[in-house]
Design an enzyme around this catalytic site. Structure first.
Site, PDB file in Angstrom:
ATOM      1  N   ASP A 140       0.814  -1.463  -0.045  1.00  0.00           N
ATOM      2  CA  ASP A 140      -0.077  -0.057  -0.019  1.00  0.00           C
ATOM      3  C   ASP A 140       0.985   1.267   0.061  1.00  0.00           C
ATOM      4  O   ASP A 140       0.252   2.323  -0.321  1.00  0.00           O
ATOM      5  CB  ASP A 140      -0.943  -0.009   1.081  1.00  0.00           C
ATOM      6  CG  ASP A 140      -0.189  -0.302   2.505  1.00  0.00           C
ATOM      7  OD1 ASP A 140       1.100   0.005   2.468  1.00  0.00           O
ATOM      8  OD2 ASP A 140      -0.736   0.039   3.741  1.00  0.00           O
ATOM      9  N   HIS A 141       2.257   1.074   0.444  1.00  0.00           N
ATOM     10  CA  HIS A 141       2.888   2.239   0.429  1.00  0.00           C
ATOM     11  C   HIS A 141       3.734   2.963  -0.652  1.00  0.00           C
ATOM     12  O   HIS A 141       4.112   3.840  -0.756  1.00  0.00           O
ATOM     13  CB  HIS A 141       3.987   2.125   1.489  1.00  0.00           C
ATOM     14  CG  HIS A 141       3.419   2.434   2.961  1.00  0.00           C
ATOM     15  ND1 HIS A 141       2.444   1.916   3.416  1.00  0.00           N
ATOM     16  CD2 HIS A 141       3.836   3.411   3.870  1.00  0.00           C
ATOM     17  CE1 HIS A 141       2.175   2.539   4.802  1.00  0.00           C
ATOM     18  NE2 HIS A 141       3.267   3.150   4.956  1.00  0.00           N
TER      19      HIS A 141
ATOM     20  N   ASP B 216       3.987  -0.837  11.434  1.00  0.00           N
ATOM     21  CA  ASP B 216       3.551   0.495  10.920  1.00  0.00           C
ATOM     22  C   ASP B 216       2.881   0.969  12.260  1.00  0.00           C
ATOM     23  O   ASP B 216       2.431   0.286  12.925  1.00  0.00           O
ATOM     24  CB  ASP B 216       2.551   0.430   9.895  1.00  0.00           C
ATOM     25  CG  ASP B 216       2.011   2.120   9.312  1.00  0.00           C
ATOM     26  OD1 ASP B 216       2.636   2.031   8.208  1.00  0.00           O
ATOM     27  OD2 ASP B 216       1.419   2.484   9.797  1.00  0.00           O
TER      28      ASP B 216
ATOM     29  N   ARG C 157      -1.464  12.459  10.114  1.00  0.00           N
ATOM     30  CA  ARG C 157      -0.278  13.304  10.469  1.00  0.00           C
ATOM     31  C   ARG C 157      -0.355  14.461   9.204  1.00  0.00           C
ATOM     32  O   ARG C 157      -0.676  14.273   8.408  1.00  0.00           O
ATOM     33  CB  ARG C 157       0.752  12.405  10.245  1.00  0.00           C
ATOM     34  CG  ARG C 157       1.117  11.492  11.497  1.00  0.00           C
ATOM     35  CD  ARG C 157       2.275  10.633  11.706  1.00  0.00           C
ATOM     36  NE  ARG C 157       2.331   9.978  12.806  1.00  0.00           N
ATOM     37  CZ  ARG C 157       2.828   8.675  12.936  1.00  0.00           C
ATOM     38  NH1 ARG C 157       3.331   8.251  11.696  1.00  0.00           N
ATOM     39  NH2 ARG C 157       2.669   7.998  13.857  1.00  0.00           N
TER      40      ARG C 157
ATOM     41  N   SER D  14       6.219   7.613  12.827  1.00  0.00           N
ATOM     42  CA  SER D  14       6.175   6.256  12.422  1.00  0.00           C
ATOM     43  C   SER D  14       7.107   5.403  12.875  1.00  0.00           C
ATOM     44  O   SER D  14       8.126   5.965  13.423  1.00  0.00           O
ATOM     45  CB  SER D  14       6.552   6.363  10.720  1.00  0.00           C
ATOM     46  OG  SER D  14       5.691   7.212   9.915  1.00  0.00           O
TER      47      SER D  14
ATOM     48  N   ARG E 298       9.110   3.403  11.288  1.00  0.00           N
ATOM     49  CA  ARG E 298      10.071   3.161  10.440  1.00  0.00           C
ATOM     50  C   ARG E 298      11.394   2.705  11.175  1.00  0.00           C
ATOM     51  O   ARG E 298      12.041   3.633  11.802  1.00  0.00           O
ATOM     52  CB  ARG E 298      10.294   3.830   9.339  1.00  0.00           C
ATOM     53  CG  ARG E 298      10.472   5.446   9.955  1.00  0.00           C
ATOM     54  CD  ARG E 298      10.410   6.280   8.708  1.00  0.00           C
ATOM     55  NE  ARG E 298       9.077   6.641   8.248  1.00  0.00           N
ATOM     56  CZ  ARG E 298       8.549   7.669   7.888  1.00  0.00           C
ATOM     57  NH1 ARG E 298       9.305   8.658   7.302  1.00  0.00           N
ATOM     58  NH2 ARG E 298       7.093   7.562   7.486  1.00  0.00           N
TER      59      ARG E 298
END
Length: 788
Positions: free
Chosen positions: A127-128, A192, A480, A675, A677
């Site tokens: 999806d990213h 995520d 965000r 995030s 990440r």
């Protein structure tokens, strides 16, 4: 899993011939039963006894969060009265979810673990990596071509290790999880930060880095500091223009971006029960913006309705069987001040719509005050674009309420003043709203429908004119709104609101328009007022979808090969990080002293950099390029102590690495906010940063640093931040006796020859200290497998 079907496309142990051509796999939603029903049945069968044992051990009633936590203790974890915000506890999550940007690194690490198959149900969601630009069909085709190598890699790894694969265009990870996998009382982790969205169905769902996911997929315990508990009592009921989004926007204004750090937020009360399951999901989703570990709600009829509507009646029946265990004990909600560390009460009858921003999701402004606030702060009042959808607000209810406003444009003789875009959360949502005519209505006001993917929410928006960096305002229903987050323009003022308010402001074209009180001038010059939004919680005709986008893995993936080209600029196999040499760290050069907000977006930007998420060396070229240098107020411009010249952060760090010199990064409050990440931790580790010293950390980032063998330290005295000078060399003393609760000493060697000593605290336990000594947590797993 009851939905495995013959995956013949994995013929001869190869993945699909071309990611562009997924259409030949068709799965009719009505034929799919609940995923992993055996696992869910086992959780529910064992939960009552585990909760009863915990209640007896503590000698008091339990909150919902405590019930789920205690029922998911790892088999080797002793049950005791854990100390909130202090005790490290091992858990056994039920499942793992990964999105394509973070899955690359997570699975590259898992491949090193030496395990033949994941130990718990796991999924990958593409999806990213899809850029929003021209519209769904064209953008998806472009992504399938541009990122084919990455999609092929993720699909083959998923096939080999027993991981469910959701193809590009299937939808956003969190919406897919809510529709298919989330279940009341369960525990999941996801790579995520918005994994917390599943709290809308009463889960404890927590965002983590890839190394944590790797642990759980390898069958190891997952460690978490026992959280504090924040209770939010909701009274009254939403009505008119106010939506579930406004609840979390209000909470964010109260708690700020760090107020929920280390805590689980538990919502309860008549107001909570009155919300839809997807509305609860919206609130839980944005809990990430207050730093909360997760947020959750007790099981109720809205969750049961949603489970049944999404083909999971069997899960609803199982949940009904242990309903009292899927909410807090009655005494907790009767006297919440006795059981929660902090209590907030919000009367939904009095709550008004909010707009949060710009540049931070906790700057909350009631819509009645926006005109005044915009004038006082010089915010551009003209709304250029309104964007709805995303993982936060793309439910059927959200879209149906927004379309009720879009219909009024033609009915009242209006014309939408701003651009308008929609990012559906899943193919099931898109298919259903198309069937019900919603997309036709949006088309009439000039809306552009993007792919079922994250798109603008994560900076994957190729917005025309953004490169001009003009001052402008957008409003969106995302979560965000950091600077540059949506379109890369530091002068885009982004405000977060409900889909209803976003739609109304896009129609009006003004940030200061208050649809509760203001009128608009229509094409005939008449003054008209928008009627409050209306919509259905669930589609009256049921959900529908042709191909939801799920591909099941092979039953036996042992013969599936996963290949990564050494010449690839998108993927790179990982080399283990070096072990600690057993000595104190001396002569570390200050790399950067970051000033103010330094999120994971600042440390490792998304947007165009997402394409390198599977290539650690290439993506490391974005390391800290968004951080503001304390000494010159610039970004990506720091002093190289070896040459005396100023230059980009990554290039300067590479110069230190080439010279064999370690470095230290100094940060401000809530460093690593945002995030999950782990690239924000892996990039510094890869390039030779040894220590990150801050006033305070965001939870996930601190854990990610520890997992990668870094030292994550905090100032014992926050004013010592001021003592760090631009030309400092720094020693870390005390590592040879590194122990839990024992501070370390830092010696600052200033350019003028003077020295200062400061004390740094840490939160490492014995296991985490072993991660540091081994060079990374993954190195320990690798040794365990090799020795087995």
């Amino acid at each position: 899993m009851q939905c495995n079907y013959d995956a013949k496309w994995w013929e001869k142990n190869k993945i699909f011939h071309c990611v562009n051509n997924f259409s030949f796999i068709k799965t009719i939603k009505s034929t799919i039963m609940a995923f992993d029903i055996e696992m869910i049945s086992k959780v529910y069968k064992e939960m009552p006894a585990k909760v009863d044992a915990a209640r007896a051990a503590l000698g008091r009633p339990l909150t919902l969060a405590e019930k789920i936590l205690f029922s998911h203790l790892h088999a080797e974890q002793k049950l005791e009265n854990f100390e909130r915000a202090n005790s490290y506890v091992d858990f056994a999550p039920d499942r793992v979810a990964m999105q394509d940007a973070t899955a690359q690194m997570a699975l590259l690490q898992f491949m090193q673990a030496g395990r033949p198959k994941v130990a718990v149900p796991s999924t990958v969601h593409c999806d990213h990596l899809i850029t929003a630009k021209n519209g769904a069909s064209e953008d998806l085709a472009f992504a399938n071509n541009e990122s084919k190598e990455v999609y092929d890699f993720l699909a083959s790894v998923s096939n080999k290790y027993g991981i469910g694969f959701w193809k590009p265009g299937a939808g956003i990870i969190h919406q897919i999880v809510l529709e298919n996998y989330a279940f009341p009382g369960g525990m999941m982790i996801g790579t995520d930060s918005h994994t917390v969205n599943a709290g809308g169905l009463g889960m404890i769902a927590i965002g983590v880095g890839g190394a944590d996911a790797c642990d759980v997929m390898a069958g190891l315990p997952w460690e978490l500091k026992w959280p504090k508990l924040i209770g939010v009592k909701l009274t009254g009921k939403l009505s008119g223009w106010t939506a579930p989004k406004d609840i979390i926007l209000k909470v964010a204004g109260i708690l700020t971006v760090k107020g929920g750090t280390g805590a689980i937020v538990e919502y309860f009360g008549e107001g909570a029960v009155s919300l839809s399951a997807t509305g609860k999901g919206t609130i839980a989703n944005m809990g990430a913006e207050i730093g909360a570990t997760t947020s959750t709600f007790g099981y109720d009829e809205s969750m049961s309705r949603y489970l049944k509507a999404t083909g999971r009646s069997e899960v609803a029946a199982l949940a009904d069987g242990i309903k009292s265990y899927l909410t807090a004990d009655a005494e907790v909600y009767a006297n919440p001040e006795k059981y929660f560390d902090e209590l907030i009460e919000i009367n939904l009858n009095e709550l008004e719509p909010h707009l949060n921003g710009p540049f931070t999701p906790d700057l909350a402004t009631p819509i009645s005050k926006m005109k005044e606030a915009a004038a006082a702060n010089g915010w551009p009042s003209k709304v250029e674009v309104g964007l709805i959808g995303s993982c936060t607000n793309s439910s059927y209810e959200d879209i149906s309420r927004a379309v009720s406003l879009a219909k009024q444009v033609s009915e009242k003789g209006l014309k939408a003043k701003a651009e308008f875009t929609i990012s559906p959360g899943s193919e099931q949502i898109r298919f259903t709203i198309q069937r019900d005519g919603f997309l036709d209505v949006f088309d009439q006001i000039g809306a552009k429908v993007f792919t079922n993917a994250c798109g603008p929410c994560i900076g994957m928006w190729d917005r025309m004119g953004a490169e001009k960096k003009e001052k402008n305002t957008i409003v969106h229903s995302f979560n965000r709104n950091f600077a540059k987050r949506a379109d890369g323009n530091p002068n885009t003022f982004a405000f977060v609101a409900s889909p209803e308010i976003v739609t109304a402001l896009a129609i009006a074209g003004s940030l200061t328009f208050n649809p509760l009180t203001d009128t608009l001038t229509n094409e005939k010059g008449e003054q008209v007022k928008l009627d409050p939004p209306t919509g259905d919680e669930l589609p009256t005709r049921g959900f529908a979808v042709d191909d939801p986008g799920y591909l099941a893995p092979a039953t036996d993936g042992s013969k599936v090969s996963v290949e990564v080209s050494p010449a690839s600029n998108r993927l790179q196999l990982l080399d283990p990080f070096a072990e600690w040499d057993g000595k104190d760290l001396k002569g570390l050069k200050l790399l950067i002293k970051a000033k103010g907000k330094c999120t994971t977006d600042h440390i490792s930007m998304a947007g165009p950099w997402l394409k390198f998420r599977g290539h650690l060396d290439n993506i490391s070229n974005n390391m800290l390029i968004g951080a503001v240098n304390f000494f010159n107020e610039k970004t990506d411009n720091i002093k190289n102590q070896l040459s005396g010249e100023y230059g980009p952060v990554p290039a300067t760090q590479r110069a230190y690495k080439a010279a064999g010199i370690g470095t230290i990064v100094v940060g401000d409050e809530n460093y690593g906010e945002g995030s999950s990440r782990e690239h924000a931790a892996m990039e510094p580790r890869h390039l030779g940063v040894r220590v990150v010293l801050t006033k305070s950390f965001a939870r996930i980032h601190e854990t990610n640093l520890k997992k990668q063998g870094m030292l994550a330290l905090t100032f014992a005295d926050k004013t010592d931040y001021e003592k760090i000078q631009e030309d400092d060399s720094i020693d870390i003393i005390g590592l040879t006796t590194f122990a839990p609760g024992k501070p370390l000493t830092l010696v600052l060697h200033h350019k003028d020859g003077t020295t200062q000593e400061i004390i740094a605290n840490h939160t490492y336990n014995d296991q985490q200290i072993n991660w540091f000594k081994a060079g990374a947590a993954l190195n320990i797993i690798r040794k365990q497998v090799a020795g087995a």
